[in-house]
Design an enzyme around this catalytic site. Structure first.
Site, PDB file in Angstrom:
ATOM      1  CG  HIS A 226      -1.976  -1.118   1.139  1.00  0.00           C
ATOM      2  ND1 HIS A 226      -2.766  -1.440   0.057  1.00  0.00           N
ATOM      3  CD2 HIS A 226      -2.234  -2.070   2.084  1.00  0.00           C
ATOM      4  CE1 HIS A 226      -3.485  -2.509   0.341  1.00  0.00           C
ATOM      5  NE2 HIS A 226      -3.172  -2.915   1.552  1.00  0.00           N
ATOM      6  CG  ASP A 277      -5.380  -6.086  -0.700  1.00  0.00           C
ATOM      7  OD1 ASP A 277      -5.455  -6.961   0.166  1.00  0.00           O
ATOM      8  OD2 ASP A 277      -5.304  -4.879  -0.412  1.00  0.00           O
TER       9      ASP A 277
END
Ligand code: ZN
Length: 362
Positions: A226, A277
């Site tokens: 991220h 993800d």
């Protein structure tokens, strides 16, 4: 590294255009490319797509943890194999499974990957505090012992302190030293949400990536997942240590995380990889298009990343992040309607700009 595949049939040439210019050759057949690499997956979370689970990330997380509680080795074995097949069909030929459901489920995930025939690295998660009990180990030495057992079982394993939320400094130090000594990947979530940064500042007086640097967790085999809210100083640290950042744009959008710092990563020449993800979408071209779209919106320019750079982000950068040197290739159907009328020299750009994963030949 790519070449028109052996199944290429012919090259069709466009006629003169209305402007009297000779257009570039149009293409048909297939284009061979390095397979896409999914550097960050929580495969069980595919079950959550479309569920109205709360108004923000933290509320969604409650629903996610309920789903995590429900998992068993049998369920993982079955559902992960199905999802890994979906990944393969979408052009991901390798996956890094960021796993925090327990050791038996880790083995089941590895079996599911072998069954589906996707290249697999287990990013086995260290979890000291918070979350749910099944994710936690009693001590960092117990965690390292678990990693060793999984490696001894023949599974390719990277270490993964879940986050600075879940792992205190002494765990990070031990895990960072172990990864460096063993030469294996270290993946960690960082700076996904502002609250995590505030908590880290309150506990340690530094931001998450600064803490990871202090604890010896940054190196060339480190991937920060991220880095959505990383500040300039944190990004400078990642550049200085040769780390990778794995962005997961479709999930970050779904969860309301924020925008990847696309331009700031590019400026610093930080390696970027992609991950599906939460698996709300399984489409590497969509992840890459989102990344470029974020960069364009932030800079109000076009073509921030070149098509070749984006394809490398989608493939080789992810492989490097997982410590892989070999992974399977894919073929793209140049006769697909999404590529109809596209000249050969524009195919790679058109792949990212205008295609979905259905252009991949299964
Ligand atoms: Zn994650």
């Amino acid at each position: 590294m790519s070449a028109v595949g052996s199944r290429a049939k012919s090259v069709a040439y466009a006629k003169r255009t209305s402007h009297g210019l000779v257009a570039s050759p149009l293409v048909s057949g297939t284009l061979r490319l390095p397979g896409f690499v999914n550097a960050h997956s929580h495969t069980f979370q595919r079950a959550l797509r479309g569920r109205a689970a709360g108004r923000d990330f933290w509320a969604w997380r409650e629903g996610m943890l309920d789903e995590a509680e429900r998992q068993s080795p049998e369920l993982v074995r079955e559902t992960y194999a199905d999802t890994y097949r979906e990944m393969l069909a979408a052009g991901y030929t390798a996956v890094g499974e960021f796993h925090y459901l327990g050791a038996a489920e880790a083995r089941a995930a590895a079996e599911a990957a072998a069954d589906a025939r996707i290249a697999f690295v287990l990013l086995h998660v260290a979890y000291a505090r918070g979350g749910i009990e099944r994710s936690r180990q009693p001590s960092v030495s117990a965690y390292i012992a678990e990693v060793e057992q999984l490696r001894d079982a023949g599974i390719a394993v990277g270490v993964a302190p879940h986050s600075v939320r879940a792992c205190p400094a002494d765990w990070l130090e031990t895990i960072g030293a172990y990864a460096e000594r063993e030469g294996i990947p270290l993946h960690v979530h960082a700076d996904e949400q502002p609250r995590e940064i505030e908590e880290c500042l309150a506990e340690h007086g530094v931001r998450p990536i600064e803490l990871l640097a202090r604890c010896g967790c940054l190196g060339e085999l480190t991937t920060i997942v991220h880095a959505t809210h990383a500040d300039a100083g944190e990004l400078d640290l990642l550049a200085a240590h040769g780390c990778t950042v794995c962005v997961c744009p479709t999930t970050e959008a779904d969860l309301g995380d924020g925008f990847a710092p696309a331009g700031a990563l590019l400026e610093r020449a930080i390696t970027i990889a992609i991950g599906s993800d939460s698996n709300v979408r399984i489409d590497p071209l969509e992840e890459l298009r989102e990344l470029e779209g974020i960069a364009r919106r932030q800079s109000m320019r076009r073509g921030v990343f070149s098509p070749d750079t984006l394809l490398e982000i989608g493939a080789a950068a992810g492989a490097r992040s997982l410590g892989m040197t070999e992974w399977p290739e894919i073929e793209v159907d140049l006769g697909h309607r999404s590529l109809a009328g596209v000249a050969g020299e524009h195919v790679r750009a058109a792949l990212v700009a205008g295609c979905g994963a259905d252009v991949v030949v299964s």
